[in-house]
Design a protein around this motif. Structure first.
Motif, PDB file in Angstrom:
ATOM      1  N   GLN A 132      -7.086  -5.235   9.112  1.00 24.31           N
ATOM      2  CA  GLN A 132      -6.898  -4.621  10.359  1.00 24.31           C
ATOM      3  C   GLN A 132      -7.442  -4.956  11.438  1.00 24.31           C
ATOM      4  N   GLN A 160      -3.463   1.771   1.326  1.00 22.75           N
ATOM      5  CA  GLN A 160      -4.450   0.902   2.221  1.00 22.75           C
ATOM      6  C   GLN A 160      -3.354   0.449   2.661  1.00 22.75           C
ATOM      7  N   VAL A 161      -2.120   0.491   2.661  1.00 21.98           N
ATOM      8  CA  VAL A 161      -2.088  -0.241   3.269  1.00 21.98           C
ATOM      9  C   VAL A 161      -0.190   0.095   4.030  1.00 21.98           C
ATOM     10  N   LYS A 187      -2.008  -3.754   9.868  1.00 25.40           N
ATOM     11  CA  LYS A 187      -3.015  -3.757   8.137  1.00 25.40           C
ATOM     12  C   LYS A 187      -1.789  -5.183   7.632  1.00 25.40           C
ATOM     13  N   VAL A 188      -2.519  -5.854   7.368  1.00 21.07           N
ATOM     14  CA  VAL A 188      -1.883  -6.991   6.108  1.00 21.07           C
ATOM     15  C   VAL A 188      -2.717  -7.796   4.977  1.00 21.07           C
ATOM     16  N   ALA A 189      -1.976  -8.291   4.042  1.00 20.35           N
ATOM     17  CA  ALA A 189      -2.494  -8.604   3.428  1.00 20.35           C
ATOM     18  C   ALA A 189      -2.925  -9.892   2.948  1.00 20.35           C
ATOM     19  N   LEU A 194       5.415  -4.521   2.304  1.00 12.44           N
ATOM     20  CA  LEU A 194       4.083  -5.882   2.263  1.00 12.44           C
ATOM     21  C   LEU A 194       4.212  -7.053   2.133  1.00 12.44           C
ATOM     22  N   HIS A 226     -10.712  -4.014   6.123  1.00 14.20           N
ATOM     23  CA  HIS A 226     -10.453  -2.826   6.128  1.00 14.20           C
ATOM     24  C   HIS A 226     -10.867  -2.459   4.677  1.00 14.20           C
ATOM     25  N   LEU A 255      -2.515  -1.004  -3.136  1.00 17.85           N
ATOM     26  CA  LEU A 255      -2.313  -1.731  -2.092  1.00 17.85           C
ATOM     27  C   LEU A 255      -0.903  -0.393  -0.963  1.00 17.85           C
ATOM     28  N   ILE A 305      -7.355  -6.569   3.300  1.00 19.82           N
ATOM     29  CA  ILE A 305      -6.302  -5.577   3.689  1.00 19.82           C
ATOM     30  C   ILE A 305      -7.790  -6.114   5.324  1.00 19.82           C
TER      31      ILE A 305
END
Length: 105
Positions: free
Chosen positions: A78, A102-103, A19-21, A49, A83, A99, A76
């Motif tokens: 993935q 979710q991450v 997962k990345v933002a 993060l 996601h 965050l 977010i």
């Protein structure tokens, strides 16, 4: 937050690193300026993060490909798929909790 080029943005959203933002903004948007300050605070609160940012004005095709409806926008992502999405940044506690859930967790 790292500012991505168009090429880097497409690599970022299609990566399979988990997962990345991705924060998308416009420098001409007043609400985005507030959201950017909030995201910079979140980045300090959640140093594990990784948040990248993109200027929507320089990459309209990315906005079209991700079906971004407005800015500020936070996705977010993935394994190349969106996601979770945030359009209403509400508050720093809201972003932090969302965050983290979710991450990170």
């Amino acid at each position: 937050m790292q500012e991505l080029t168009k090429k880097e943005a497409y690599q970022y959203v299609s990566s399979d690193v988990g997962k990345v933002a991705l924060y998308v903004y416009s420098p001409l948007c007043g609400t985005c300026k507030v959201a950017t300050a909030m995201m910079e605070t979140i980045e300090k609160m959640l140093p594990s993060l990784h948040i990248a940012k993109c200027n929507i004005n320089t990459m309209p095709m990315l906005a079209q490909d991700l079906k971004i409806k407005s800015v500020p926008y936070l996705a977010i992502i993935q394994n190349g798929h969106i996601h979770y999405e945030i359009y209403a940044f509400r508050s720093i506690p809201f972003l932090f909790d969302t965050l983290k859930k979710q991450v990170i967790e």
